[in-house]
Every structure is written in C-alpha cells, then in structure tokens.
Design an enzyme around this catalytic site. Structure first.
Site: not given
Ligand code: ABF
Length: 226
Positions: A28-31, A97, A84, A100, A106
C-alpha cells in the site's frame, strides 16, 4: 531526480522482478501505486500470468481496475513475493510501516510471503529508526486509557485524525495511535513491549521481515538482509 520520479523508478524496477505464475503480495502507499501500475502494464502487454493478494482496500481497487486478478489470502497456500513500501528503514533492514494505516494487513501478508521486498526513496533511510510517527493499531474500546498508558511510558501518543478532523478508522474498524518518537534506539524491545499491551492489535515496527530493500536514486541500490 525528484521524489515522485524516484517512486516511479523503484515501482517500475520492482515490477520487473515479478515472474510468470507468481502469487504476488501488493502493498500500500504512493510508491506501491507506481509498482501496481507497472505490473498491470506487464500483465496487459506481456501476458504476465499472476495473481495478487492485497494489503488494503485501496490497492485492491487499483489492481482490480487495472486488470490484475486479486484473490483472498486464504485462497492461496502462500505468497511468492510481496512488494511493499516503508516509512523508515534502518541498516538492518528493519522498518517503520503503517503511515497509510494498512499495517495489520501488511504484516499478515508479509509473514505469509516467501520473499519481502520494500521499495523506498532515499528519504526513508534512517538509522536509528525515527523521524516518522510509529503507528499502533488498537481496538476502539478504551482507547483513552491506552493513550494514557503510552503517555506514561514517554511514547508521545497521538490518536490519528484525518484532514477533516475525524478519527481515522482502519480497514479493520480499529483506531491508529501514532507514537511521536525522535529516535527508536531499541526497536526490538519496543516491539515486544507494544505487542504485550492489551488493546494493541498490531504495531508498525517490522522486524526481520524485509529480505531486500530497493532504494531509488540516480543509481538504484539494492540492500540485502545480512
Ligand atoms: C506502506 O506504504 C506503508 O506501510 C507505508 O506507510 C507506506 C509508504 O508509503 P509511501 O510509499 O506513500 O511513502 O506500505
């Protein structure tokens, strides 16, 4: 390279590591969002045959809308590879982590995966861990008392609210308490203590879980757990 470019770069790189017939854990998350985009491209263009298990409703919606087949974790024996994101990673490849709010799923997906790879931009590297609130998922009942307990233990707890000021509720119907700690000198000890507290469902310290961390930058770096 700006941060968005870095996220795209590692997302695409991670998608290239997925092999045909794999069961893939989708974080999960923007990456990870960029990873899922790149993975869906491979499914569409190369006929890559995979199934996904997701860690949040958000990722499930994105993956499904892009044509990635998603199944329930209990429908598979295990997961070959989970990709992740992370909020902070130290030199041992332990991390924070859950920024999000998806930490529980996760962690469950991670411990059922043969391999775990985290994809991060350079800003996420921190040794000792810290500089990012440590999320703790807790039951809603009696949350005020848990906050008091954390405050007494000098953990600087704050109940997470969204932009509209509403208390954040996780996909599992729980609350998140963020612990605002500058540095976590002993993550293993803190993880053990948190796990023992009644009302805590899960915490965002991921110890001994990531096998590799891929760090974006002018040159991609792959860090391996020793
Ligand atoms: C997740 O993505 C997380 O546990 C963490 O909080 C988050 C990182 O997000 P981003 O890529 O948006 O910084 O998997």
């Amino acid at each position: 390279m700006d941060i968005v470019e870095q996220k795209k770069q590692v997302g695409k790189y991670a998608a290239s590591l997925v092999e045909d017939k794999m069961t893939v854990g989708l974080g999960t998350g923007s990456t990870v969002k960029f990873f899922v985009d790149a993975l869906a491209e491979r499914v569409k263009n190369e006929g890559l045959d995979i199934i996904g298990v997701t860690t949040s409703n958000r990722t499930a919606e994105q993956a499904t809308s892009l044509g990635i087949k998603i199944v329930d974790l209990d429908a598979v024996e295990n997961i070959d590879l989970t990709i992740d994101g992370a909020d902070r990673v130290n030199q041992q490849l332990d991390g924070i982590k859950g920024g999000g709010a998806a930490l529980l799923f996760e962690k469950i997906v991670a411990i059922n995966s043969k391999q775990n790879i985290w994809i991060v931009d350079e800003t996420k590297l921190a040794d000792p861990l810290g500089g990012f609130p440590l999320p703790v998922e807790v039951v809603t009942y009696g949350v005020g008392h848990l906050i008091e307990l954390f405050a007494k233990a000098d953990l600087h707890p704050v109940l997470r609210k969204d932009a509209a000021g509403e208390t954040v509720v996780t996909d599992n119907g729980n609350y998140i308490i963020d612990l605002h700690l500058d540095q976590i000198e002993n993550p293993v000890e803190l993880a053990d203590w948190l796990a023992q507290q009644v009302g805590v469902i899960e915490h965002g310290l991921f110890i001994n879980i990531a096998n590799h961390v891929i760090v974006a930058g002018e040159e991609i770096k792959v860090l391996d757990r020793k």
